[in-house]
Design a protein around this motif. Structure first.
Motif, PDB file in Angstrom:
ATOM      1  N   ILE A  49       0.627  -1.108  -0.015  1.00  0.00           N
ATOM      2  CA  ILE A  49       0.118   0.018  -0.044  1.00  0.00           C
ATOM      3  C   ILE A  49       0.909   1.303   0.075  1.00  0.00           C
ATOM      4  CG2 ILE A  49      -1.795  -1.161   1.282  1.00  0.00           C
ATOM      5  CD1 ILE A  49      -0.053   1.415   3.168  1.00  0.00           C
ATOM      6  N   CYS A  50       0.233   2.294  -0.352  1.00  0.00           N
ATOM      7  CA  CYS A  50       0.953   3.673  -0.229  1.00  0.00           C
ATOM      8  C   CYS A  50       0.108   4.587   0.509  1.00  0.00           C
ATOM      9  CB  CYS A  50       1.225   4.112  -1.506  1.00  0.00           C
ATOM     10  SG  CYS A  50       2.567   3.042  -2.525  1.00  0.00           S
ATOM     11  N   ILE A  51       0.580   5.620   1.077  1.00  0.00           N
ATOM     12  CA  ILE A  51      -0.209   6.805   1.505  1.00  0.00           C
ATOM     13  C   ILE A  51      -0.044   8.090   0.846  1.00  0.00           C
ATOM     14  CG2 ILE A  51      -0.563   8.152   3.984  1.00  0.00           C
ATOM     15  CD1 ILE A  51      -1.177   5.187   4.299  1.00  0.00           C
ATOM     16  N   ILE A  52      -1.037   8.502   0.634  1.00  0.00           N
ATOM     17  CA  ILE A  52      -0.778  10.034  -0.105  1.00  0.00           C
ATOM     18  C   ILE A  52      -1.594  11.068   0.492  1.00  0.00           C
ATOM     19  CG2 ILE A  52      -0.240   9.156  -2.498  1.00  0.00           C
ATOM     20  CD1 ILE A  52      -3.211   9.585  -3.202  1.00  0.00           C
ATOM     21  N   SER A  53      -1.198  12.255   0.477  1.00  0.00           N
ATOM     22  CA  SER A  53      -1.773  13.178   1.233  1.00  0.00           C
ATOM     23  C   SER A  53      -1.753  14.560   0.531  1.00  0.00           C
ATOM     24  CB  SER A  53      -1.075  13.431   2.584  1.00  0.00           C
ATOM     25  OG  SER A  53      -1.704  14.528   3.323  1.00  0.00           O
ATOM     26  N   ASP A  54      -2.625  15.456   0.974  1.00  0.00           N
ATOM     27  CA  ASP A  54      -2.755  16.933   0.364  1.00  0.00           C
ATOM     28  C   ASP A  54      -1.815  17.688   1.209  1.00  0.00           C
ATOM     29  OD1 ASP A  54      -4.146  16.912   2.714  1.00  0.00           O
ATOM     30  OD2 ASP A  54      -5.945  18.013   1.943  1.00  0.00           O
ATOM     31  N   TYR A  55      -1.122  17.011   2.217  1.00  0.00           N
ATOM     32  CA  TYR A  55      -0.237  17.777   2.934  1.00  0.00           C
ATOM     33  C   TYR A  55       1.114  17.839   2.103  1.00  0.00           C
ATOM     34  CZ  TYR A  55       2.958  18.946   6.873  1.00  0.00           C
ATOM     35  OH  TYR A  55       3.955  19.545   7.829  1.00  0.00           O
ATOM     36  N   LYS A  56       1.492  19.157   1.746  1.00  0.00           N
ATOM     37  CA  LYS A  56       2.836  19.478   0.957  1.00  0.00           C
ATOM     38  C   LYS A  56       4.056  18.599   1.365  1.00  0.00           C
ATOM     39  CE  LYS A  56       0.450  22.453  -1.726  1.00  0.00           C
ATOM     40  NZ  LYS A  56      -0.658  21.747  -1.952  1.00  0.00           N
ATOM     41  N   LYS A  57       4.294  18.547   2.635  1.00  0.00           N
ATOM     42  CA  LYS A  57       5.756  18.199   3.095  1.00  0.00           C
ATOM     43  C   LYS A  57       5.681  16.653   3.192  1.00  0.00           C
ATOM     44  CE  LYS A  57       6.599  22.161   5.973  1.00  0.00           C
ATOM     45  NZ  LYS A  57       6.791  22.792   7.178  1.00  0.00           N
ATOM     46  N   LEU A  58       4.589  15.894   3.054  1.00  0.00           N
ATOM     47  CA  LEU A  58       4.501  14.482   2.901  1.00  0.00           C
ATOM     48  C   LEU A  58       4.546  14.072   1.555  1.00  0.00           C
ATOM     49  CD1 LEU A  58       4.322  11.685   4.342  1.00  0.00           C
ATOM     50  CD2 LEU A  58       1.975  11.917   4.343  1.00  0.00           C
ATOM     51  N   GLU A  59       5.493  13.439   0.962  1.00  0.00           N
ATOM     52  CA  GLU A  59       5.392  12.832  -0.328  1.00  0.00           C
ATOM     53  C   GLU A  59       4.828  11.398  -0.293  1.00  0.00           C
ATOM     54  OE1 GLU A  59       8.175  13.793  -2.997  1.00  0.00           O
ATOM     55  OE2 GLU A  59       8.670  15.737  -1.992  1.00  0.00           O
ATOM     56  N   LYS A  60       4.562  10.967  -1.212  1.00  0.00           N
ATOM     57  CA  LYS A  60       3.885   9.692  -1.243  1.00  0.00           C
ATOM     58  C   LYS A  60       4.682   8.585  -0.713  1.00  0.00           C
ATOM     59  CE  LYS A  60       2.187   6.397  -4.777  1.00  0.00           C
ATOM     60  NZ  LYS A  60       2.022   5.874  -6.233  1.00  0.00           N
ATOM     61  N   TRP A  61       4.220   7.908   0.359  1.00  0.00           N
ATOM     62  CA  TRP A  61       4.940   7.033   1.075  1.00  0.00           C
ATOM     63  C   TRP A  61       4.508   5.688   0.737  1.00  0.00           C
ATOM     64  CZ3 TRP A  61       3.637   3.277   4.427  1.00  0.00           C
ATOM     65  CH2 TRP A  61       4.401   2.857   5.159  1.00  0.00           C
ATOM     66  N   CYS A  62       5.268   4.588   0.317  1.00  0.00           N
ATOM     67  CA  CYS A  62       4.520   3.366   0.115  1.00  0.00           C
ATOM     68  C   CYS A  62       5.581   2.294   1.137  1.00  0.00           C
ATOM     69  CB  CYS A  62       5.024   2.703  -1.086  1.00  0.00           C
ATOM     70  SG  CYS A  62       4.267   3.758  -2.542  1.00  0.00           S
ATOM     71  N   SER A  63       4.852   1.284   1.570  1.00  0.00           N
ATOM     72  CA  SER A  63       5.189   0.323   2.714  1.00  0.00           C
ATOM     73  C   SER A  63       6.332  -0.470   1.792  1.00  0.00           C
ATOM     74  CB  SER A  63       4.247  -0.639   3.288  1.00  0.00           C
ATOM     75  OG  SER A  63       3.578  -1.271   2.242  1.00  0.00           O
ATOM     76  N   SER A  64       7.204  -0.949   2.355  1.00  0.00           N
ATOM     77  CA  SER A  64       8.237  -1.792   2.002  1.00  0.00           C
ATOM     78  C   SER A  64       8.080  -3.299   2.038  1.00  0.00           C
ATOM     79  CB  SER A  64       9.718  -1.358   2.524  1.00  0.00           C
ATOM     80  OG  SER A  64       9.574  -1.448   3.806  1.00  0.00           O
ATOM     81  N   SER A  65       7.016  -3.532   3.352  1.00  0.00           N
ATOM     82  CA  SER A  65       6.771  -4.884   3.515  1.00  0.00           C
ATOM     83  C   SER A  65       5.338  -4.813   4.197  1.00  0.00           C
ATOM     84  CB  SER A  65       7.913  -5.625   4.703  1.00  0.00           C
ATOM     85  OG  SER A  65       7.469  -4.972   6.109  1.00  0.00           O
ATOM     86  N   ASN A  66       4.815  -6.145   4.138  1.00  0.00           N
ATOM     87  CA  ASN A  66       3.486  -6.317   4.737  1.00  0.00           C
ATOM     88  C   ASN A  66       3.505  -6.358   5.994  1.00  0.00           C
ATOM     89  OD1 ASN A  66       2.640  -6.501   1.953  1.00  0.00           O
ATOM     90  ND2 ASN A  66       2.751  -8.860   1.988  1.00  0.00           N
ATOM     91  N   LYS A  67       4.508  -6.316   6.839  1.00  0.00           N
ATOM     92  CA  LYS A  67       4.539  -6.420   8.059  1.00  0.00           C
ATOM     93  C   LYS A  67       4.377  -4.987   8.913  1.00  0.00           C
ATOM     94  CE  LYS A  67       6.865 -10.609   8.830  1.00  0.00           C
ATOM     95  NZ  LYS A  67       7.975 -11.316   8.140  1.00  0.00           N
TER      96      LYS A  67
END
Length: 120
Positions: A49-67
């Motif tokens: 999964i990835c987390i995206i936001s309209d918060y400018k300082k948070l770039e698209k973050w993706c999980s590296s593992s399912n844990k």
């Protein structure tokens, strides 16, 4: 058709995203909200999964593992921030939460209703 029943489709896409804290109360003088928020999620089917936001300082973050099922973000904002969890492969929206930024109300000044002078 994907070959799955409606119940199986719902189970494959079931996901839950939570945010703590959900509110950030700013002072009357400073409209800026400065806090640390923790996003936690559960996905029934193990998938990236990835987390995206309209918060400018948070770039698209993706999980590296399912844990990995949480993300801590330091935010500094004046307005509400939306966080959305998406499937890394298909970019399908799985869940979303909002951090509400609320300004504290200024203390009310009591007004005297009678005149400050008296005839008696």
């Amino acid at each position: 058709m994907s070959g799955y029943s409606v119940a199986e489709e719902a189970e494959l896409t079931a996901a839950d995203l939570t945010l703590a804290p959900k509110f950030c109360i700013t002072s009357a003088e400073d409209a800026q909200c400065n806090t640390e928020v923790v996003l936690t999620w559960e996905v029934l089917k193990n998938r990236p999964i990835c987390i995206i936001s309209d918060y400018k300082k948070l770039e698209k973050w993706c999980s590296s593992s399912n844990k990995n099922n949480s993300l801590t973000v330091n935010v500094s904002a004046e307005k509400d921030i939306q966080f959305v969890m998406i499937d890394k492969d298909t970019s399908e929206t799985l869940a979303g939460v909002k951090l509400k930024v609320t300004q504290a109300s200024s203390p009310h000044v009591r007004r005297r209703y009678r005149n400050p002078w008296s005839l008696f």
